[in-house]
Design a protein around this motif. Structure first.
Motif, PDB file in Angstrom:
ATOM      1  N   CYS A 162       0.824  -1.205   0.000  1.00 13.81           N
ATOM      2  CA  CYS A 162       0.000   0.000   0.000  1.00 13.81           C
ATOM      3  C   CYS A 162       0.859   1.255   0.000  1.00 13.81           C
ATOM      4  O   CYS A 162       0.538   2.247  -0.662  1.00 13.81           O
ATOM      5  CB  CYS A 162      -0.921   0.000   1.222  1.00 13.81           C
ATOM      6  SG  CYS A 162      -2.210  -1.261   1.199  1.00 13.81           S
TER       7      CYS A 162
ATOM      8  N   LEU B  50      -3.903   0.869  -4.542  1.00 11.52           N
ATOM      9  CA  LEU B  50      -4.027   0.772  -3.091  1.00 11.52           C
ATOM     10  C   LEU B  50      -3.512   2.038  -2.402  1.00 11.52           C
ATOM     11  O   LEU B  50      -2.483   2.596  -2.787  1.00 11.52           O
ATOM     12  CB  LEU B  50      -3.254  -0.440  -2.576  1.00 11.52           C
ATOM     13  CG  LEU B  50      -3.863  -1.819  -2.847  1.00 11.52           C
ATOM     14  CD1 LEU B  50      -2.841  -2.903  -2.574  1.00 11.52           C
ATOM     15  CD2 LEU B  50      -5.103  -2.025  -2.011  1.00 11.52           C
ATOM     16  N   LYS B  51      -4.255   2.482  -1.390  1.00 13.99           N
ATOM     17  CA  LYS B  51      -3.849   3.634  -0.592  1.00 13.99           C
ATOM     18  C   LYS B  51      -4.045   3.309   0.883  1.00 13.99           C
ATOM     19  O   LYS B  51      -5.074   2.756   1.272  1.00 13.99           O
ATOM     20  CB  LYS B  51      -4.676   4.878  -0.956  1.00 13.99           C
ATOM     21  CG  LYS B  51      -4.449   5.397  -2.366  1.00 13.99           C
ATOM     22  CD  LYS B  51      -5.283   6.641  -2.612  1.00 13.99           C
ATOM     23  CE  LYS B  51      -5.091   7.174  -4.029  1.00 13.99           C
ATOM     24  NZ  LYS B  51      -5.924   8.384  -4.276  1.00 13.99           N
ATOM     25  N   LEU B  52      -3.049   3.670   1.676  1.00 15.60           N
ATOM     26  CA  LEU B  52      -3.120   3.481   3.115  1.00 15.60           C
ATOM     27  C   LEU B  52      -3.470   4.817   3.755  1.00 15.60           C
ATOM     28  O   LEU B  52      -2.747   5.792   3.617  1.00 15.60           O
ATOM     29  CB  LEU B  52      -1.786   2.964   3.654  1.00 15.60           C
ATOM     30  CG  LEU B  52      -1.737   2.566   5.125  1.00 15.60           C
ATOM     31  CD1 LEU B  52      -2.674   1.390   5.382  1.00 15.60           C
ATOM     32  CD2 LEU B  52      -0.316   2.209   5.531  1.00 15.60           C
TER      33      LEU B  52
ATOM     34  N   PHE C 206      -7.672   1.628   4.697  1.00 19.78           N
ATOM     35  CA  PHE C 206      -7.096   1.673   3.355  1.00 19.78           C
ATOM     36  C   PHE C 206      -8.221   1.707   2.332  1.00 19.78           C
ATOM     37  O   PHE C 206      -9.416   1.577   2.678  1.00 19.78           O
ATOM     38  CB  PHE C 206      -6.183   0.465   3.101  1.00 19.78           C
ATOM     39  CG  PHE C 206      -6.889  -0.860   3.181  1.00 19.78           C
ATOM     40  CD1 PHE C 206      -7.407  -1.476   2.043  1.00 19.78           C
ATOM     41  CD2 PHE C 206      -7.029  -1.511   4.399  1.00 19.78           C
ATOM     42  CE1 PHE C 206      -8.058  -2.686   2.125  1.00 19.78           C
ATOM     43  CE2 PHE C 206      -7.667  -2.728   4.488  1.00 19.78           C
ATOM     44  CZ  PHE C 206      -8.186  -3.324   3.347  1.00 19.78           C
TER      45      PHE C 206
ATOM     46  N   TYR D 222      -9.063   0.965  -2.216  1.00 25.88           N
ATOM     47  CA  TYR D 222      -8.594   0.477  -3.516  1.00 25.88           C
ATOM     48  C   TYR D 222      -9.648   0.771  -4.574  1.00 25.88           C
ATOM     49  O   TYR D 222     -10.840   0.939  -4.265  1.00 25.88           O
ATOM     50  CB  TYR D 222      -8.282  -1.025  -3.472  1.00 25.88           C
ATOM     51  CG  TYR D 222      -9.424  -1.897  -3.031  1.00 25.88           C
ATOM     52  CD1 TYR D 222     -10.386  -2.346  -3.936  1.00 25.88           C
ATOM     53  CD2 TYR D 222      -9.543  -2.289  -1.703  1.00 25.88           C
ATOM     54  CE1 TYR D 222     -11.432  -3.147  -3.523  1.00 25.88           C
ATOM     55  CE2 TYR D 222     -10.583  -3.090  -1.281  1.00 25.88           C
ATOM     56  CZ  TYR D 222     -11.520  -3.521  -2.197  1.00 25.88           C
ATOM     57  OH  TYR D 222     -12.567  -4.317  -1.781  1.00 25.88           O
TER      58      TYR D 222
END
Length: 741
Positions: A77, A108-110, A630, A632
């Motif tokens: 991520c 993906l991002k955290l 997170f 997506y």
């Protein structure tokens, strides 16, 4: 820079470097849809290559394990932000459709992470604050009239007790072992009756899995204003308290039987009667649809065999005579409110008209069915489980995307599954829903599919006429850790095939939507039980739905949540941990910042905890130990401009995973028309039943070899003993005995 240069050298591709092995289908990614297709295509006799750049099966449908794959996922991520969009920049071949690198799959991002590092930092700050408080205390000595503190120690204050409790909790947080936790990236439930269950049984994959029934489905919604006013007349609080009471949220259990409807506090008596009448209408529609399907099957088989058609017609007549007994199963489930010989014509005609005109489901509920707003929310979000940003109070905009047919079909699927297993319509996969992807991959391997992990697809090869000819598969950079054997010398290779299946999350930005829909997730580890019901059983297998624009949550889209504990084998046994999965979505083309959706999930968790803690007998504290937030991208469905390229996309937001089977069936019928989905082809069946005698059985050969070795050793031992007996004398016996001593 040096590492990047070496990697680009490794990725020099020669178009003539083509393996001799051809495949019928190459599947990219091991998400649930691709895994189902791998099993179905291999069972149909197709030669399948299934590849994935990750180190585990499942893709965005995987289950992650604390201490291993979870940490790798979090690293992915963080690295996805810095990774370029083009994953095949080193390739130089014409007619290539370059795919995104594995770090960019799903974008993906955290957004938030409460982990060991943050807990340690908080503990240090608390220790520093407590040290400052100790420094402010008066020195030991003669205090309070010459009396020493050691002789008369003071009674600990409430603040000191609270400090000790905080230190204990901080220490418990600090020592939390992540081993034993199973985290689903995309958790999902299965309808107890439907296409998913039929496919699991038909394919035999159900033998690899275990399920338990969902204990309860709950709706977090504002309390009834009339009930709140009745309470206020007795207590007479202030005006500020009245405004807060109007926005107070309560978690109601969604009724799943006729008895639950009458006992439920979710609806008023008038709305309960309206709900029963409306559900009867939906029941009649579902029964009529089944009759039409049976009649269609009978018409198809009439030309094949008259006797079989006669038997089919008898079955159809039997269904028409007793619709409820055959279609609605047994018992007093919510889907069987009363017996009725034939569906009513007036309301059913209005429903069919709305379906044909593609009327929005919200408009049908408000104008045709004339349901009040609160009851419409219950039907829309708790029974139909409508996904995404759909407003029941408007008939335009985003609400029109969810048609009457979509809503009624989802409602029929829910009602049909009621009463099969347990009190609800859902099944919970043990060890996480990511087990389904692994099970279907195992089934595909049994029937001949070839699997390659850590091998990312880089591009799709086409010819001048836009026909798929193969893919470019990346070389494996490392096996295991960086200190182990390096295999950087393996170059990227082209593999020829007739069909390629690619998820939309791998498609380049030129072929994908600019503003893709996104799924936002928040996973919490709690100490204690979150949902408490009247049964007295603390097992946590519950689902929660929060409608859009709920007071104090301010969520733009519906929020779906599932609550699991050790009874589902997703948490360590005997430690009292509970996992809470919350999920919401942003629609395609929406430019709203990510923080808005992340904050709504945080508020949803807080309101959910408050709704449970405001009970009279609640003596157990609910404490959040850790959380992960997170998101997506779902990818959407790009236009398919290549022959032989099949793009599968993820469902926007759904509490169940039944959509994956429908999408896999659609792609399967494109590649293998007129073939039974997940059925075993005659070629494969004959290869299993009538295996050539020349084919070796490795297990049998190993057993026979072991037996032969034992026999040879026994023969040699017997021969050696006979020689010793012939040449034996007393002194040699004594001598050998002395040496042994």
């Amino acid at each position: 820079m040096d590492d990047e240069g070496e990697r680009s050298k490794c990725r020099q591709f020669d178009g003539s470097d083509e393996t001799e092995t051809d495949y019928d289908v190459i599947i990219c990614g091991t998400d649930l849809v691709q895994s189902i297709l791998s099993s179905a295509l291999s069972r149909a006799g197709m030669k399948v290559l299934h590849c994935d750049g990750a180190e585990w099966y499942g893709g965005l449908d995987a289950v992650l394990y604390g201490g291993t794959t979870l940490e790798l996922f979090l690293e992915g991520c963080e690295s996805s932000v810095e990774c370029p969009d083009d994953g095949a920049d080193g390739l130089d071949v014409a007619n290539l459709v370059k795919l995104l690198p594995k770090e960019r799959h799903g974008d993906l991002k955290l957004h938030g992470l409460l982990t060991q590092t943050t807990i340690d930092r908080e503990a240090q700050e608390n220790d520093r604050h407590e040290t400052n408080q100790v420094d402010d205390l008066p020195p030991q000595g003669d205090v309070d009239g010459g009396k020493n503190l050691e002789e008369n120690p003071p009674t600990p204050s409430s603040a000191a007790k609270q400090t000790c409790e905080n230190q204990t909790r901080a220490q418990q947080k600090k020592t939390l072992d992540m081993n034993g936790f199973c985290f689903d990236i995309s958790p999902g439930l299965i309808y107890a009756s439907g296409d998913a269950v039929d496919c699991l049984i038909k394919s035999g994959v159900s033998d690899y899995l275990e399920f338990k029934s969902l204990k309860g489905l709950h709706l977090l919604i504002e309390e009834d204003v009339k009930k709140s006013r009745t309470k206020r007349r007795t207590d007479e609080p202030s005006m500020d308290q009245r405004s807060r009471d109007d926005s107070k949220l309560a978690c109601y259990r969604v009724p799943c039987s006729k008895g639950d409807v009458f006992k439920s506090k979710l609806l008023s008596p008038v709305d309960k009667r309206r709900l029963m009448k409306f559900l009867q209408l939906i029941t009649d529609y579902g029964a009529a649809q089944q009759i039409e399907e049976l009649e269609a099957k009978g018409e198809e088989r009439r030309n094949q065999d008259n006797s079989e058609h006669a038997k089919e017609q008898e079955d159809t007549d039997d269904v028409i005579k007793s619709v409820n007994e055959r279609y609605l199963h047994q018992g007093r489930a919510l889907s069987r409110p009363q017996n009725k010989a034939a569906p009513s014509s007036g309301d059913l005609d209005s429903l069919m008209s709305c379906i044909q005109d593609s009327t929005s489901f919200s408009e049908f509920l408000s104008k045709v069915a004339k349901l009040p707003e609160r009851l419409a929310k219950v039907v829309m979000y708790a029974l139909s489980l409508a996904p995404g940003n759909i407003d029941t109070t408007s008939t335009q905009g985003s609400g029109s995307t969810y048609t009457t047919k979509n809503g009624v079909d989802d409602l029929v699927a829910h009602m049909t599954a009621l009463g099969r297993f347990g009190d609800t319509a859902f099944l919970v996969p043990m060890y996480g829903s990511g087990e389904l992807s692994q099970a279907f991959c195992r089934s595909g391997a049994v029937y001949g599919s070839t699997y390659m992990l850590r091998r990312s697809p880089l591009a799709v090869i086409t010819d001048d006429s836009k026909v798929v000819k193969g893919i470019v598969l990346s070389g494996e950079e490392h096996i295991g850790d960086a200190n182990e054997i390096s295999t950087d010398d393996i170059k990227d290779k082209s593999i020829s095939c007739k069909n390629v299946i690619v998820p939309s999350t791998m498609m380049p930005s030129s072929m994908a939507h600019e503003r893709q829909a996104r799924i936002y997730r928040r996973v919490c580890i709690l100490r204690g039980s979150l949902i408490r019901d009247d049964s007295g059983d603390d097992e946590q297998r519950h689902a929660v739905v929060i409608p859009p624009h709920t007071t104090s949550v301010d969520n733009m889209s519906a929020i779906h949540g599932v609550v699991f504990d050790e009874s589902s084998f997703v948490a360590p046994s005997g430690k009292g941990y509970t996992l809470v999965h919350l999920r919401t979505s942003k629609q395609e083309g929406d430019a709203t910042p990510d923080d808005v959706f992340v904050s709504s999930l945080e508020r949803a968790y807080q309101m959910l905890v408050l709704s449970q803690e405001q009970t009279e007998d609640n003596n157990k504290l609910i404490e959040e130990i850790r959380h992960i937030s997170f998101s997506y991208a779902t990818g959407g469905e790009p236009p398919n401009c290549l022959s032989g390229l099949n793009v599968c996309h993820r469902e926007g937001q759904s509490l169940t995973i039944d959509y994956a089977f429908a999408q896999a069936r659609k792609i399967f019928e494109t590649i293998c028309p007129n073939t039974d989905f997940l059925g075993l082809s005659k070629t494969v069946e004959e290869a299993i039943l009538y295996r050539d005698k020349e084919d070796s059985d490795d297990e049998q050969e190993v057993l026979e070899s072991a037996v032969d070795m034992l026999r040879s050793e026994e023969d040699e031992t017997g021969a050696r003993d006979s020689e010793v007996t012939e040449n034996r004398d007393p002194t040699s016996i004594v001598g050998s005995t002395t040496i042994k001593k």
